[in-house]
Write a protein that holds these residues in place. Structure first.
Motif, mmCIF file in Angstrom:
data_model
loop_
_atom_site.group_PDB
_atom_site.id
_atom_site.type_symbol
_atom_site.label_atom_id
_atom_site.label_comp_id
_atom_site.label_asym_id
_atom_site.label_seq_id
_atom_site.Cartn_x
_atom_site.Cartn_y
_atom_site.Cartn_z
ATOM 1 N N LEU A 514 0.870 -1.158 0.000
ATOM 2 C CA LEU A 514 0.000 0.000 0.000
ATOM 3 C C LEU A 514 0.910 1.211 0.000
ATOM 4 C CD1 LEU A 514 -2.918 1.216 0.367
ATOM 5 C CD2 LEU A 514 -2.188 1.640 2.700
ATOM 6 N N PHE A 515 0.939 1.931 -1.127
ATOM 7 C CA PHE A 515 1.702 3.170 -1.145
ATOM 8 C C PHE A 515 0.845 4.206 -0.452
ATOM 9 C CE2 PHE A 515 4.673 6.321 -2.211
ATOM 10 C CZ PHE A 515 4.016 7.419 -2.725
ATOM 11 N N PHE A 516 1.281 4.612 0.780
ATOM 12 C CA PHE A 516 0.512 5.612 1.512
ATOM 13 C C PHE A 516 0.828 6.970 0.911
ATOM 14 C CE2 PHE A 516 -2.111 6.951 4.916
ATOM 15 C CZ PHE A 516 -1.681 8.229 5.224
ATOM 16 N N PRO A 541 3.861 -6.206 -8.678
ATOM 17 C CA PRO A 541 2.551 -6.216 -9.329
ATOM 18 C C PRO A 541 1.403 -5.794 -8.414
ATOM 19 C CG PRO A 541 3.331 -8.462 -8.962
ATOM 20 C CD PRO A 541 4.435 -7.554 -8.547
ATOM 21 N N ASN A 542 1.572 -5.998 -7.105
ATOM 22 C CA ASN A 542 0.481 -5.689 -6.177
ATOM 23 C C ASN A 542 0.699 -4.370 -5.462
ATOM 24 O OD1 ASN A 542 -0.913 -8.129 -6.555
ATOM 25 N ND2 ASN A 542 0.526 -9.178 -5.208
ATOM 26 N N VAL A 543 0.345 -3.276 -6.133
ATOM 27 C CA VAL A 543 0.517 -1.972 -5.503
ATOM 28 C C VAL A 543 -0.818 -1.237 -5.482
ATOM 29 C CG1 VAL A 543 1.674 0.266 -5.630
ATOM 30 C CG2 VAL A 543 2.889 -1.796 -6.335
ATOM 31 N N VAL A 544 -1.202 -0.774 -4.297
ATOM 32 C CA VAL A 544 -2.408 0.034 -4.164
ATOM 33 C C VAL A 544 -1.986 1.425 -3.700
ATOM 34 C CG1 VAL A 544 -4.580 0.285 -2.909
ATOM 35 C CG2 VAL A 544 -3.739 -2.001 -3.528
ATOM 36 N N TYR A 583 -0.712 -6.382 3.694
ATOM 37 C CA TYR A 583 -0.049 -5.311 2.959
ATOM 38 C C TYR A 583 1.031 -4.665 3.805
ATOM 39 C CZ TYR A 583 -3.141 -5.180 -1.088
ATOM 40 O OH TYR A 583 -3.807 -5.486 -2.241
ATOM 41 N N LYS A 584 2.125 -4.253 3.127
ATOM 42 C CA LYS A 584 3.128 -3.430 3.786
ATOM 43 C C LYS A 584 2.786 -1.981 3.433
ATOM 44 C CE LYS A 584 5.710 -6.871 5.173
ATOM 45 N NZ LYS A 584 6.391 -7.685 4.176
ATOM 46 N N ILE A 585 2.989 -1.100 4.389
ATOM 47 C CA ILE A 585 2.684 0.308 4.174
ATOM 48 C C ILE A 585 3.974 1.038 3.834
ATOM 49 C CG2 ILE A 585 1.526 2.334 5.138
ATOM 50 C CD1 ILE A 585 -0.185 -0.237 5.195
ATOM 51 N N VAL A 586 4.005 1.640 2.655
ATOM 52 C CA VAL A 586 5.241 2.289 2.194
ATOM 53 C C VAL A 586 4.987 3.781 2.020
ATOM 54 C CG1 VAL A 586 6.866 2.417 0.266
ATOM 55 C CG2 VAL A 586 6.109 0.199 1.105
ATOM 56 N N VAL A 587 5.853 4.593 2.616
ATOM 57 C CA VAL A 587 5.622 6.044 2.662
ATOM 58 C C VAL A 587 6.788 6.799 2.052
ATOM 59 C CG1 VAL A 587 4.966 7.939 4.189
ATOM 60 C CG2 VAL A 587 4.546 5.582 4.895
ATOM 61 N N LEU A 588 6.471 7.879 1.377
ATOM 62 C CA LEU A 588 7.529 8.685 0.749
ATOM 63 C C LEU A 588 8.118 9.698 1.743
ATOM 64 C CD1 LEU A 588 9.024 9.292 -1.882
ATOM 65 C CD2 LEU A 588 7.125 10.727 -2.579
ATOM 66 N N GLU A 589 7.276 10.504 2.360
ATOM 67 C CA GLU A 589 7.750 11.577 3.241
ATOM 68 C C GLU A 589 8.185 10.995 4.593
ATOM 69 O OE1 GLU A 589 8.570 14.741 3.192
ATOM 70 O OE2 GLU A 589 8.725 14.891 5.380
#
Lengths: 758, 177
Positions: A514-516, A541-544, A583-589
């Motif tokens: 999960l791209f937060f 392939p599995n990105v939300v 899901y793993k939570i992935v954050v940019l900031e």
């Protein structure tokens, strides 16, 4: 001479930080007069500490042990007090528990009177500064001489301390020399450090030998045996405890631990954390009264036949702190000053601005609030929550959290219901936090502000150059007119890229991401947002992509804790079904990644927090982790040859990114792909979200940021450079100071991805 | 870590704090010579009482050098050298450990301009915590009157580091094998 007098009057006159005007005055004063000396000295301590800590092989475990000892001791405090009293009295000493500062001072006064004392020598004790012992004794015609050199300098200059451990670091040798020449009549030279030390040594030696009473503090006290831990470099504590026949030790009740064995982790942590030495020159583990013969240096006939020892334990608000769920943690503090020396703001300002009547630095606000008044802790506004201090605290105190709570308590008091009612319509915050200033409410609502701004981006672009508009922003929202307001242009998402024949398909396919889509990246760094999504789609392939939230970083910084709690729970409730599906939570900031990994601990249940934090990652940290797991060959996915030809990178990591241990992974990944990296060597860029925008702190922010911009300029002198920064705030500051537009690491990486399998 | 490694580590850290370290074989004349090389036969020397274990050594020292017997307080305050024993030393920090249960160890080594300590080569531990875990020192450490000296009296408050503020400016350690 006149200039010197003005300086002397100043620091005491604005020690009381309960007014904005005193805070402003002190910031101005510190930046113009003391900044250079403070920066040099705190930086030196900071560097030395970092180097010495490397020698402690079990540093993290030792801090855990130290923390546990403090927690247990504070929990058992009433029992330990009782035990300590017995131990002291068993050995023939006197024990006195003082509820207030007046009671403590009066006890000491009585001891002096009993002995017809005229002269007292003192070693360093912050607690005695807190209770204003010297003033009390001097009003009763006693001569009190500070023997720690820094305290001696302060006494001569009639100044406030500017640091917990080295209270005179705001004065350079030249200013000390000036001071001594002004205040002392002597034939002795007073130029070099050696001269000044020799003068002080001779002056103080006479005092030691004729003093009636010696007063010390204590770093720690063992209840079982009545033993004190005292650490020093000069030998003045040795003198104060040996030369006079009477020794009074005064300290706060939070210093008490069960036994001498409990001293051990602190003996190994204190000096390294404070000055970066393995141990200071003298480490005393002593159980007074000392079994040492009395000296007869002075002519006066002494009534006393045996050495006398008094232990005065001060409450003065500590028992109340113990009952306060937030301030209790501040009692664990061992006064090492690591949080001062590692704080970018403190490095520029010192304790005259970033401090109150006694205590200074990140931990100082809690102590002023606990032992003095909450209002005196207003200088804790200078804590930006960057969290650089957190890994350096030997007892793992969450200093930013303490300061965010102080901010909350300080601002919840003012209520102007009518004004506030209209403001709530404009700036949505929890109804219990309407009383906060407009500036705080404005800065607590980045998402809301950005959403509105985007609708008016054309107008905003025109207005951002208008000085009238800037004046308006400064006057009504407290946004410094020297800052550029971003124009919030809508940059759309890019179309998803297709993956073909991904070699590591099984492993990558197993990852659900999960791209937060954090609000800061979405509105302030949309190109980086797009690059992040591009990279994720390229490999997984599995990105939300999540919807956008107000995550609470902005409201947390302003101290609106109830507002933040609601936001944290909204985010968690949204993420929960994803977490449940693995899901793993992935954050940019990074500041938002840090919310999930650190700060949300205070707003969710422990179970919820752990569930989230164990599955949350900063984006480069995550990508790096998966690449390692799969042992990928970088040449299959990146244009390595092109990368080799790229200019050097200057990389500035984000403060909170470092605290959550997501910094090294960026360096490692960029290096593995083939980039040549120069790392920034500053504690913080100085922007810290809203801090650098605020009118009252703009100058501090620029002073801090100057170090970073200098490093960048110097690096650019050698060769062309690409400047990379992981945080939105850092980018804004670097752009403001140097004109350079930075990229996020993902934007850099995205440029060199092989679209097809090679 | 064996004794030699501990000594090497001790030496490295003691040098960082400008401590003078001498190591000699356990022969009385060596000890006397070392002391004389430091004091240059000054007579303003204070010798404190010693631990039981060092009784014989200190007797020999007292018979071989000129020192201030039964000094007055003024003589003590004006002394140039003090000679005390120690019970252990710490390699990681370059520190010497003095028991101040001994009446004069502390006062004598406070006032003199330079401080000489007799130490045992075999009694070096790695870290401060090891003192409290080691059976050899248990009797002394539980008396709870200890002083760890790491270098000499120093201050950085007046600019660059200056030594010898309110206590000895120089520390000498003579390790006996």
């Amino acid at each position: 001479m006149n200039d010197n007098l003005n300086n002397v009057l100043s620091t005491k006159s604005f020690a009381d930080k309960s007014t904005s005007s005193n805070l402003d005055k002190s910031i101005k004063y510190s930046l113009s007069i003391e900044s250079e000396a403070i920066f040099k000295n705190t930086n030196s301590f900071n560097t030395n500490r970092k180097n010495e800590i490397k020698n402690i092989s079990d540093y993290e475990e030792l801090k855990d042990i130290a923390r546990k000892i403090k927690e247990d001791s504070i929990n058992k405090l009433p029992e330990l007090l009782s035990l300590l009293q017995q131990s002291i009295e068993k050995r023939g000493g006197k024990f006195f528990l003082a509820a207030t500062k007046d009671v403590a001072n009066r006890y000491v006064q009585n001891v002096c009177e009993k002995h017809n004392a005229k002269l007292i020598v003192k070693s360093k004790s912050i607690t005695t500064e807190e209770i204003q012992l010297n003033k009390y004794l001097e009003e009763n015609d006693l001569e009190v001489v500070e023997t720690d050199l820094a305290e001696f300098i302060l006494q001569v200059a009639d100044e406030q301390p500017s640091h917990i451990v080295a209270p005179a670091i705001h004065r350079s040798r030249e200013r000390i020399s000036e001071l001594f020449k002004e205040k002392f009549e002597t034939e002795m030279p007073l130029e070099s450090g050696e001269d000044l030390t020799k003068f002080a040594r001779d002056y103080l030696r006479k005092k030691f030998l004729t003093a009636d009473i010696g007063i010390t503090g204590a770093n720690m006290i063992a209840a079982e045996s009545g033993t004190l831990l005292l650490v020093e470099s000069e030998g003045n504590i040795r003198m104060v405890t040996h030369a006079p026949p009477v020794h009074i030790a005064i300290t706060g009740m939070e210093k008490i631990v069960p036994s001498v064995n409990d001293f051990i982790p602190f003996i190994e942590l204190l000096a390294p954390s404070a000055t970066g030495q393995p141990l200071t020159s003298y480490t005393h583990i002593v159980t007074p009264p000392l079994d040492i013969p009395l000296f007869s240096f002075s002519d006066k006939k002494r009534e006393i036949q045996k050495r006398e020892f008094h232990l005065v334990i001060v409450d003065n608000g500590r028992m109340q702190m113990r009952n306060d769920p937030i301030l209790k943690e501040a009692l664990y503090c061992i006064r090492c000053s690591a949080c001062l020396n590692s704080c970018a703001n403190f490095q520029q300002l010192g304790g005259h601005a970033f401090g109150g009547e006694t205590y200074s630095g990140g931990i100082g606000g809690s102590w002023e609030a606990g032992t003095n008044y909450l209002s005196k802790a207003k200088f804790s506004e200078l804590c930006t929550g960057c969290s650089k201090c957190v890994p350096n605290c030997p007892v793992k105190i969450d200093i930013p959290w303490l300061n965010e709570n102080l901010r909350n308590r300080l601002n919840k008091n003012q209520v102007n219901k009518l004004k506030s009612f209209f403001q709530k319509l404009i700036f949505p915050v929890d109804k219990t936090e309407i009383s906060f200033s407009i500036q705080k409410k404005f800065f607590s609502n980045f998402y809301r502000n950005a959403k509105i701004a985007i609708h008016f981006s054309f107008l905003l672009k025109k207005l951002s150059d208008s000085s009238l508009f800037k004046q308006f922003m400064q006057k009504y929202l407290g946004v410094d007119k020297r800052r550029t307001i971003q124009s919030f242009i809508n940059i759309p998402f890019e179309k998803k890229s297709i993956i073909k024949n991904n070699k590591n398909a099984e492993i990558f396919a197993a990852e659900k991401i999960l791209f937060f889509n954090d609000s800061f990246s979405h509105y302030s760094n949309p190109h980086a947002r797009n690059a992040a999504i591009k990279i994720l789609h390229r490999f997984f392939p599995n990105v939300v992509v999540s919807k956008i939230f107000s995550e609470g970083r902005d409201s947390l910084s302003q101290g609106l804790l109830t507002t933040t709690k609601k936001r944290a729970n909204d985010v968690f409730n949204y993420l929960l079904p994803f977490l449940d599906q693995g899901y793993k939570i992935v954050v940019l900031e990074p500041s938002v990644a840090a919310l999930f990994r650190r700060d949300y601990k205070h707003f969710l249940t422990m179970k919820e927090f752990e569930y989230l934090s164990n599955r949350s990652y900063e984006i480069v940290e995550y990508i790096s982790f998966v690449f390692d797991k799969c042992n990928i060959h970088f040449q299959d996915y990146f244009e390595l040859q092109k990368i080799k030809e790229q200019p050097k990178i200057f990389y500035h990591g984000h403060c909170q990114q470092k605290t959550i241990n997501a910094y090294d992974s960026t360096i490692k990944l960029l290096t593995k792909i083939g980039f040549d990296i120069v790392e920034s060597k500053v504690e913080c860029c100085g922007m810290a979200g809203s801090f650098g925008y605020k009118k009252q702190y703009y100058n501090v922010s620029i002073a801090v940021g100057a170090n970073l911009s200098n490093q960048i300029q110097n690096s650019m002198n050698d060769a062309a450079l690409t400047v990379i920064a992981s945080g939105v705030s850092c980018s804004e500051q670097i752009n403001h100071l140097t004109g350079i537009k930075t990229m996020h690491p993902v934007e850099l990486i995205a440029q060199f991805i092989l679209d097809k399998e090679s | 870590m064996n004794n030699n490694n501990l000594y090497d580590l001790f030496l490295e850290n003691a040098k960082k704090v400008e401590t003078n370290v001498i190591v000699i074989e356990n022969i009385y004349t060596n000890v006397i010579d070392s002391i004389n090389s430091i004091t240059k036969k000054s007579e303003k020397i204070l010798i404190s009482h010693e631990l039981e274990a060092n009784k014989l050594l200190f007797e020999k020292i007292k018979n071989s050098i000129c020192y201030l017997k039964d000094p007055t307080d003024i003589e003590m305050e004006q002394a140039e050298f003090s000679l005390t024993d120690s019970f252990a030393s710490i390699a990681r920090t370059g520190s010497i450990c003095i028991s101040v249960s001994n009446k004069l160890n502390s006062s004598f080594s406070l006032f003199s301009k330079e401080h000489i300590v007799i130490a045992k080569y075999d009694d070096i531990v790695l870290r401060p915590r090891d003192l409290f875990l080691d059976q050899r020192f248990i009797e002394i450490v539980t008396k709870h009157n200890l002083l760890f000296i790491s270098g000499s009296s120093a201050t950085a408050d007046m600019g660059p580091l200056v030594r010898g503020v309110h206590a000895p400016a120089k520390l000498h350690i003579i390790f006996i094998k």
